[in-house]
Design a protein around this motif. Structure first.
Motif, PDB file in Angstrom:
ATOM      1  N   CYS A 193       9.034 -17.765 -16.618  1.00 10.17           N
ATOM      2  CA  CYS A 193       8.393 -18.656 -15.655  1.00 10.17           C
ATOM      3  C   CYS A 193       8.822 -18.299 -14.236  1.00 10.17           C
ATOM      4  CB  CYS A 193       8.762 -20.106 -15.957  1.00 10.17           C
ATOM      5  SG  CYS A 193       8.115 -20.721 -17.527  1.00 10.17           S
ATOM      6  N   VAL A 194       7.848 -18.109 -13.357  1.00 12.24           N
ATOM      7  CA  VAL A 194       8.129 -17.829 -11.947  1.00 12.24           C
ATOM      8  C   VAL A 194       7.280 -18.758 -11.094  1.00 12.24           C
ATOM      9  CG1 VAL A 194       8.714 -15.411 -12.401  1.00 12.24           C
ATOM     10  CG2 VAL A 194       6.356 -16.007 -11.824  1.00 12.24           C
ATOM     11  N   THR A 195       7.681 -18.901  -9.848  1.00 11.57           N
ATOM     12  CA  THR A 195       6.998 -19.855  -8.975  1.00 11.57           C
ATOM     13  C   THR A 195       5.759 -19.282  -8.298  1.00 11.57           C
ATOM     14  OG1 THR A 195       8.471 -19.251  -7.157  1.00 11.57           O
ATOM     15  CG2 THR A 195       9.118 -21.120  -8.523  1.00 11.57           C
ATOM     16  N   ASP A 196       5.726 -17.960  -8.097  1.00  4.48           N
ATOM     17  CA  ASP A 196       4.607 -17.388  -7.341  1.00  4.48           C
ATOM     18  C   ASP A 196       4.322 -15.960  -7.780  1.00  4.48           C
ATOM     19  OD1 ASP A 196       6.615 -15.777  -6.094  1.00  4.48           O
ATOM     20  OD2 ASP A 196       6.904 -17.327  -4.562  1.00  4.48           O
ATOM     21  N   CYS A 197       3.254 -15.401  -7.235  1.00  2.00           N
ATOM     22  CA  CYS A 197       2.818 -14.054  -7.611  1.00  2.00           C
ATOM     23  C   CYS A 197       3.813 -12.986  -7.176  1.00  2.00           C
ATOM     24  CB  CYS A 197       1.436 -13.772  -7.029  1.00  2.00           C
ATOM     25  SG  CYS A 197       0.099 -14.731  -7.798  1.00  2.00           S
ATOM     26  N   GLU A 198       4.507 -13.213  -6.061  1.00  2.00           N
ATOM     27  CA  GLU A 198       5.502 -12.243  -5.604  1.00  2.00           C
ATOM     28  C   GLU A 198       6.590 -12.043  -6.647  1.00  2.00           C
ATOM     29  OE1 GLU A 198       5.748 -10.270  -2.963  1.00  2.00           O
ATOM     30  OE2 GLU A 198       3.755 -10.848  -2.280  1.00  2.00           O
ATOM     31  N   ALA A 199       7.050 -13.130  -7.249  1.00  2.00           N
ATOM     32  CA  ALA A 199       8.073 -13.030  -8.281  1.00  2.00           C
ATOM     33  C   ALA A 199       7.528 -12.321  -9.520  1.00  2.00           C
ATOM     34  CB  ALA A 199       8.585 -14.424  -8.643  1.00  2.00           C
ATOM     35  N   ALA A 200       6.259 -12.548  -9.835  1.00  2.00           N
ATOM     36  CA  ALA A 200       5.644 -11.856 -10.970  1.00  2.00           C
ATOM     37  C   ALA A 200       5.580 -10.350 -10.716  1.00  2.00           C
ATOM     38  CB  ALA A 200       4.243 -12.408 -11.218  1.00  2.00           C
ATOM     39  N   ILE A 201       5.281  -9.957  -9.490  1.00  2.00           N
ATOM     40  CA  ILE A 201       5.226  -8.539  -9.142  1.00  2.00           C
ATOM     41  C   ILE A 201       6.569  -7.874  -9.398  1.00  2.00           C
ATOM     42  CG2 ILE A 201       5.001  -6.910  -7.220  1.00  2.00           C
ATOM     43  CD1 ILE A 201       2.912  -8.882  -6.028  1.00  2.00           C
ATOM     44  N   ALA A 202       7.655  -8.533  -9.012  1.00  2.00           N
ATOM     45  CA  ALA A 202       8.989  -7.961  -9.216  1.00  2.00           C
ATOM     46  C   ALA A 202       9.277  -7.744 -10.697  1.00  2.00           C
ATOM     47  CB  ALA A 202      10.043  -8.871  -8.594  1.00  2.00           C
ATOM     48  N   LEU A 203       8.934  -8.706 -11.533  1.00  2.00           N
ATOM     49  CA  LEU A 203       9.162  -8.572 -12.968  1.00  2.00           C
ATOM     50  C   LEU A 203       8.321  -7.432 -13.553  1.00  2.00           C
ATOM     51  CD1 LEU A 203       9.216 -12.313 -14.101  1.00  2.00           C
ATOM     52  CD2 LEU A 203      11.163 -10.751 -13.953  1.00  2.00           C
ATOM     53  N   LEU A 204       7.086  -7.324 -13.108  1.00  2.00           N
ATOM     54  CA  LEU A 204       6.195  -6.301 -13.654  1.00  2.00           C
ATOM     55  C   LEU A 204       6.582  -4.904 -13.184  1.00  2.00           C
ATOM     56  CD1 LEU A 204       2.922  -8.330 -13.380  1.00  2.00           C
ATOM     57  CD2 LEU A 204       3.892  -7.418 -15.500  1.00  2.00           C
ATOM     58  N   LYS A 205       7.104  -4.779 -11.993  1.00  2.00           N
ATOM     59  CA  LYS A 205       7.588  -3.478 -11.541  1.00  2.00           C
ATOM     60  C   LYS A 205       8.725  -2.986 -12.439  1.00  2.00           C
ATOM     61  CE  LYS A 205       6.280  -3.541  -6.641  1.00  2.00           C
ATOM     62  NZ  LYS A 205       6.750  -3.582  -5.227  1.00  2.00           N
ATOM     63  N   ALA A 206       9.620  -3.901 -12.798  1.00  2.00           N
ATOM     64  CA  ALA A 206      10.725  -3.537 -13.683  1.00  2.00           C
ATOM     65  C   ALA A 206      10.201  -3.170 -15.068  1.00  2.00           C
ATOM     66  CB  ALA A 206      11.718  -4.694 -13.781  1.00  2.00           C
ATOM     67  N   SER A 207       9.249  -3.939 -15.583  1.00  2.00           N
ATOM     68  CA  SER A 207       8.679  -3.648 -16.898  1.00  2.00           C
ATOM     69  C   SER A 207       7.923  -2.325 -16.893  1.00  2.00           C
ATOM     70  CB  SER A 207       7.741  -4.778 -17.319  1.00  2.00           C
ATOM     71  OG  SER A 207       7.125  -4.484 -18.551  1.00  2.00           O
ATOM     72  N   HIS A 208       7.199  -2.062 -15.807  1.00  2.00           N
ATOM     73  CA  HIS A 208       6.461  -0.805 -15.692  1.00  2.00           C
ATOM     74  C   HIS A 208       7.413   0.385 -15.698  1.00  2.00           C
ATOM     75  CE1 HIS A 208       4.385   2.378 -13.234  1.00  2.00           C
ATOM     76  NE2 HIS A 208       3.471   2.136 -14.142  1.00  2.00           N
ATOM     77  N   ALA A 209       8.537   0.256 -15.021  1.00  2.00           N
ATOM     78  CA  ALA A 209       9.527   1.344 -15.005  1.00  2.00           C
ATOM     79  C   ALA A 209      10.075   1.597 -16.396  1.00  2.00           C
ATOM     80  CB  ALA A 209      10.654   0.998 -14.035  1.00  2.00           C
ATOM     81  N   GLN A 210      10.337   0.537 -17.158  1.00  2.41           N
ATOM     82  CA  GLN A 210      10.821   0.695 -18.529  1.00  2.41           C
ATOM     83  C   GLN A 210       9.758   1.346 -19.414  1.00  2.41           C
ATOM     84  OE1 GLN A 210      11.889  -3.310 -19.606  1.00  2.41           O
ATOM     85  NE2 GLN A 210      13.699  -3.347 -18.270  1.00  2.41           N
ATOM     86  N   TRP A 211       8.503   0.946 -19.221  1.00  6.60           N
ATOM     87  CA  TRP A 211       7.394   1.539 -19.983  1.00  6.60           C
ATOM     88  C   TRP A 211       7.292   3.035 -19.692  1.00  6.60           C
ATOM     89  CZ3 TRP A 211       2.902   3.940 -18.205  1.00  6.60           C
ATOM     90  CH2 TRP A 211       1.902   4.166 -19.155  1.00  6.60           C
ATOM     91  N   GLN A 212       7.457   3.411 -18.433  1.00  5.85           N
ATOM     92  CA  GLN A 212       7.402   4.835 -18.078  1.00  5.85           C
ATOM     93  C   GLN A 212       8.520   5.620 -18.766  1.00  5.85           C
ATOM     94  OE1 GLN A 212       7.391   4.400 -13.713  1.00  5.85           O
ATOM     95  NE2 GLN A 212       5.440   5.479 -13.703  1.00  5.85           N
ATOM     96  N   GLN A 213       9.702   5.041 -18.850  1.00  3.22           N
ATOM     97  CA  GLN A 213      10.817   5.701 -19.512  1.00  3.22           C
ATOM     98  C   GLN A 213      10.531   5.877 -21.004  1.00  3.22           C
ATOM     99  OE1 GLN A 213      14.267   3.310 -18.616  1.00  3.22           O
ATOM    100  NE2 GLN A 213      14.512   4.168 -16.577  1.00  3.22           N
ATOM    101  N   ARG A 214       9.965   4.847 -21.631  1.00  5.53           N
ATOM    102  CA  ARG A 214       9.638   4.958 -23.058  1.00  5.53           C
ATOM    103  C   ARG A 214       8.534   5.962 -23.303  1.00  5.53           C
ATOM    104  NH1 ARG A 214       9.803  -0.794 -22.740  1.00  5.53           N
ATOM    105  NH2 ARG A 214       7.514  -0.875 -22.878  1.00  5.53           N
ATOM    106  N   SER A 215       7.654   6.164 -22.312  1.00 10.03           N
ATOM    107  CA  SER A 215       6.520   7.054 -22.488  1.00 10.03           C
ATOM    108  C   SER A 215       6.852   8.524 -22.222  1.00 10.03           C
ATOM    109  CB  SER A 215       5.370   6.623 -21.545  1.00 10.03           C
ATOM    110  OG  SER A 215       4.962   5.302 -21.818  1.00 10.03           O
ATOM    111  N   GLU A 216       8.029   8.766 -21.657  1.00  4.80           N
ATOM    112  CA  GLU A 216       8.405  10.152 -21.367  1.00  4.80           C
ATOM    113  C   GLU A 216       8.636  10.907 -22.670  1.00  4.80           C
ATOM    114  OE1 GLU A 216      11.830   9.896 -18.910  1.00  4.80           O
ATOM    115  OE2 GLU A 216      10.696   9.285 -17.102  1.00  4.80           O
ATOM    116  N   PRO A 217       8.177  12.185 -22.729  1.00  7.31           N
ATOM    117  CA  PRO A 217       8.364  12.966 -23.958  1.00  7.31           C
ATOM    118  C   PRO A 217       9.832  13.259 -24.235  1.00  7.31           C
ATOM    119  CG  PRO A 217       7.481  14.332 -22.172  1.00  7.31           C
ATOM    120  CD  PRO A 217       7.491  12.919 -21.675  1.00  7.31           C
TER     121      PRO A 217
END
Length: 217
Positions: A193-217
């Motif tokens: 739970c976050v209060t605004d879209c800015e906080a959601a962006i921060a969480l998704l940036k972190a998740s995207h970075a983890q996804w990129q690491q998992r996707s690396e060969p």
């Protein structure tokens, strides 16, 4: 007749076992109200959320309708002049809501909510729920339940705004803080739970970075 219906459900059950192929881009579904107007502050916030994610190289998925769905698709398109990502809409046939919003680049149409909801699950890497009504609540609770029973894994579910924080509090009060409990206390930690879209962006940036690491060969 009954045998035919049961046979059809068996086909559907087999389809649910199909795993999506590896994707080149992280895909974020944004669920939200069809009633919000472009002059509302939240519309601008959702549009900015989608734009920030698009600049990371993410595809944006919505229900394809007006309101906050349009805000997300619009944010995707305006942040991607070279058309490197996709702005996706997954529609359902409704008499009062015929056309998709004008910012959809890739459209899918369903006759039933069942198949449409499953489509979201198959093609998404994260879910953001912004304020909305009954339909948005259905979508939010479905993803929450799939994460609860571990049919989805490593998939962020982000609730934006007080209304969803209040929903989590309601679940705590009426499902957890009672005897016997109707849910596991750990279930409360599934949505972030976050209060605004800015906080959601921060969480998704972190998740995207983890996804990129998992996707690396």
């Amino acid at each position: 007749m009954q045998a035919s219906v049961l046979g059809l459900w068996e086909v559907v059950n087999n389809l649910t076992r199909i795993r999506p192929t590896k994707r080149d881009r992280y895909r974020v579904t944004i669920f939200g109200s069809a009633r919000m107007q472009s002059e509302d502050a939240l519309y601008a916030g959702v549009r900015q959320l989608a734009s920030e994610l698009t600049l990371l190289g993410c595809d944006i998925i919505t229900g394809g309708g007006p309101g906050l769905m349009q805000a997300a698709n619009e944010g995707s398109v305006i942040a991607d002049p070279e058309d490197l990502t996709r702005s996706i809409g997954i529609r359902v046939a409704l008499e009062f809501e015929q056309a998709g919003n004008p910012f959809i680049e890739e459209m899918y149409s369903h006759r039933t909510f069942f198949s449409r909801l499953h489509h979201f699950v198959l093609i998404s890497d994260a879910f953001v729920v912004v304020p909305g009504g009954i339909g948005t609540s259905l979508e939010a609770l479905m993803i929450w339940q799939l994460l609860q029973v571990r049919k989805l894994h490593q998939t962020p579910l982000i609730f934006v705004g007080d209304m969803w924080a209040d929903l989590v509090s309601w679940v705590d009060r009426y499902m957890i803080q009672r005897a016997p409990a109707l849910a596991d206390p750990a279930d409360l930690s599934i949505p972030q739970c976050v209060t605004d879209c800015e906080a959601a962006i921060a969480l998704l940036k972190a998740s995207h970075a983890q996804w990129q690491q998992r996707s690396e060969p």
